[in-house]
Design an enzyme around this catalytic site. Structure first.
Site, PDB file in Angstrom:
ATOM      1  N   GLY A  70     -59.513  12.813  37.169  1.00 38.96           N
ATOM      2  CA  GLY A  70     -58.892  12.508  35.883  1.00 38.96           C
ATOM      3  C   GLY A  70     -58.906  11.012  35.595  1.00 38.96           C
ATOM      4  N   THR A  71     -58.746  10.214  36.629  1.00 40.28           N
ATOM      5  CA  THR A  71     -58.735   8.758  36.448  1.00 40.28           C
ATOM      6  C   THR A  71     -60.068   8.280  35.880  1.00 40.28           C
ATOM      7  OG1 THR A  71     -57.169   8.504  38.255  1.00 40.28           O
ATOM      8  CG2 THR A  71     -58.461   6.552  37.685  1.00 40.28           C
ATOM      9  N   ASN A 150     -46.421  13.147  33.033  1.00 42.63           N
ATOM     10  CA  ASN A 150     -46.453  13.623  34.418  1.00 42.63           C
ATOM     11  C   ASN A 150     -45.146  13.425  35.171  1.00 42.63           C
ATOM     12  OD1 ASN A 150     -47.436  10.854  34.042  1.00 42.63           O
ATOM     13  ND2 ASN A 150     -47.584  10.775  36.249  1.00 42.63           N
ATOM     14  N   SER A 200     -58.383  17.379  35.056  1.00 43.82           N
ATOM     15  CA  SER A 200     -58.619  17.157  36.489  1.00 43.82           C
ATOM     16  C   SER A 200     -58.416  18.455  37.260  1.00 43.82           C
ATOM     17  CB  SER A 200     -57.634  16.092  36.992  1.00 43.82           C
ATOM     18  OG  SER A 200     -57.762  15.925  38.377  1.00 43.82           O
ATOM     19  N   GLY A 201     -59.275  18.670  38.273  1.00 44.24           N
ATOM     20  CA  GLY A 201     -59.239  19.931  39.007  1.00 44.24           C
ATOM     21  C   GLY A 201     -58.012  20.144  39.873  1.00 44.24           C
ATOM     22  N   HIS A 202     -57.547  19.056  40.534  1.00 43.42           N
ATOM     23  CA  HIS A 202     -56.534  19.296  41.577  1.00 43.42           C
ATOM     24  C   HIS A 202     -55.146  19.624  41.036  1.00 43.42           C
ATOM     25  CE1 HIS A 202     -54.344  15.319  41.941  1.00 43.42           C
ATOM     26  NE2 HIS A 202     -55.389  14.922  41.262  1.00 43.42           N
ATOM     27  N   THR A 238     -75.447  12.327  41.678  1.00 39.47           N
ATOM     28  CA  THR A 238     -75.728  13.739  41.967  1.00 39.47           C
ATOM     29  C   THR A 238     -74.441  14.544  41.862  1.00 39.47           C
ATOM     30  OG1 THR A 238     -77.512  13.057  43.407  1.00 39.47           O
ATOM     31  CG2 THR A 238     -76.698  15.310  43.701  1.00 39.47           C
ATOM     32  N   CYS A 323     -48.652   8.523  42.540  1.00 40.83           N
ATOM     33  CA  CYS A 323     -49.438   7.275  42.536  1.00 40.83           C
ATOM     34  C   CYS A 323     -48.554   6.051  42.728  1.00 40.83           C
ATOM     35  CB  CYS A 323     -50.181   7.105  41.217  1.00 40.83           C
ATOM     36  SG  CYS A 323     -51.106   8.537  40.767  1.00 40.83           S
TER      37      CYS A 323
END
Ligand code: PLP
Length: 377
Positions: A70-71, A150, A200-202, A238, A323
């Site tokens: 996400g960052t 958040n 973001s995935g996590h 990649t 964070c």
């Protein structure tokens, strides 16, 4: 037994996503850019993953670009939008409660000569549409705001902000950090109506290290990571196929039951508020709309002391944003919490896998802590 209620910091990877990543690492190691059979097999998985995410997010696959987190999506969106709108001007509208991925990027831009309007939030950490509308200027190139805060769970009406930008005839591009909102609100790109959206995935039961940026068709965002021609020439490097496939698998696994899951998280948040307000004197709650984030404050107690007490029982919550690594929260200060409240602040984060037993374990733990620990004052 572990009680994990820090789901705004990160979520457990769901077994479907973990299996997808494992299978790809074992069986599908071709480079998606290679033209041989193994490469083409990887390319097909990459395309399918993009299609799955686009279909749930309500956009075309060509509008989804995979990033490392996400960052990165936030950094790319902001810097790219300013390049696209370089002739419009050097004024940016944001808020005082953004994630550091946005906040620190804006601090750097300010040092480089951009003018930033940082709007104050409402009491729940959301940003009022009227304050954005009032801050728009002829030279506003970018409005960048998060959809769900958040730390507090405050929900900002991004769609209404998009409408206000259009109504003002402004050329500003709208970037939305939807890292906390993706699959925590029933939102689609079209209903959000932002030009750029970070996810973001996590935060949604995929592994860490994978994110995406939605770029509305027609916006020619320049690459942020420069090199090969991956991601249609817009994001070099990649592609991490195992993480991308796991991200798509998490999205397709959790999206069919989204409404049910959101109702479940809302009921856990309600239960938590009911129990804590009955058990603990002078407890303070941030009243916010997001179902997965509950910010509380135990005035006269130190968050670290409560958290250590809970940790000894394998109950995990956080002080504010992960964070911050325990540092003081700029968000809680901005919403006007007193320093005594901030010192005793705890963020609770629910997921679709959280249970009522988790909530009771946490509330029992907080009650016990409040009875046994020495008060600071
Ligand atoms: N934006 C918000 C609102 C977040 O909560 C986070 C993570 O905590 C990020 C951005 C950064 O996302 P990532 O951890 O994927 O870099």
């Amino acid at each position: 037994m572990t009680t994990y209620l820090d789901n705004a910091a990160t979520t457990a990877v769901c077994s479907e996503a973990a299996t997808a990543a494992f299978n790809i690492m074992n069986n599908c190691y071709g480079n998606p850019s290679s033209t041989h059979t193994l490469g083409r097999a990887s390319k097909a998985i990459l395309d399918d993953s993009r299609k799955s995410i686009a279909s749930v997010f309500g956009c075309t696959p060509a509008e989804i670009f995979f990033t490392s987190c996400g960052t990165e999506s936030d950094n790319w969106a902001i810097l790219g939008a300013l390049h696209v709108n370089r002739r419009v001007g050097k004024h940016i509208i944001s808020s005082t409660v953004e994630h550091d991925a946005v906040r620190k990027t804006l601090d750097k831009l300010e040092a480089d000569g951009y003018e930033i309007t940082r709007l104050d939030p409402e009491a729940d950490g959301s940003v009022a549409v009227s304050s954005v509308a009032a801050a728009l200027r002829d030279n506003t190139a970018l409005v960048t705001l998060m959809a769900i805060n958040n730390e507090t769970g405050g929900v900002t009406d991004i769609r209404a902000i998009a409408k206000a930008i259009k109504q003002a005839g402004s050329s500003a591009l709208l970037h939305c950090d939807a890292v906390q909102a993706f699959l925590k609100l029933p939102l689609k790109t079209k209903t959000l109506d932002a030009d750029l959206i970070s996810i973001s995935g996590h935060k949604i039961h995929a592994p860490k290290g994978i994110g995406a940026l939605y770029v509305k068709k027609g916006i020619n965002l320049p690459p942020f990571i420069i090199g090969g021609g991956q991601e249609n020439g817009r994001r070099a490097g990649t592609e991490s196929l195992p993480l991308i496939a796991a991200f798509a698998t998490a999205v397709t696994t959790i999206s069919p039951t989204l409404n049910k899951d959101l109702a479940h998280m809302a009921s856990l948040k309600k239960l938590c508020v009911e129990r804590l307000s009955a058990d603990i004197e002078n407890i303070y709650f941030v009243d916010s709309a997001a179902v997965h984030i509950l910010s509380i404050a135990l005035p006269r107690y130190k968050s670290e002391v409560i958290m250590n007490f809970l940790e000894a029982k394998e109950i995990y919550v956080s002080k504010s944003s992960a964070c911050k690594k325990g540092g003081r929260s700029h968000v809680l200060e901005a919403i006007g919490m007193s320093s005594e409240q901030i010192d005793g602040a705890i963020r609770i984060g629910f997921s679709r896998y959280s249970t009522t037993a988790d909530v009771h374990a946490l509330c029992d733990g907080i009650l016990e802590a409040s009875q046994k620990l020495f008060k600071v004052l």
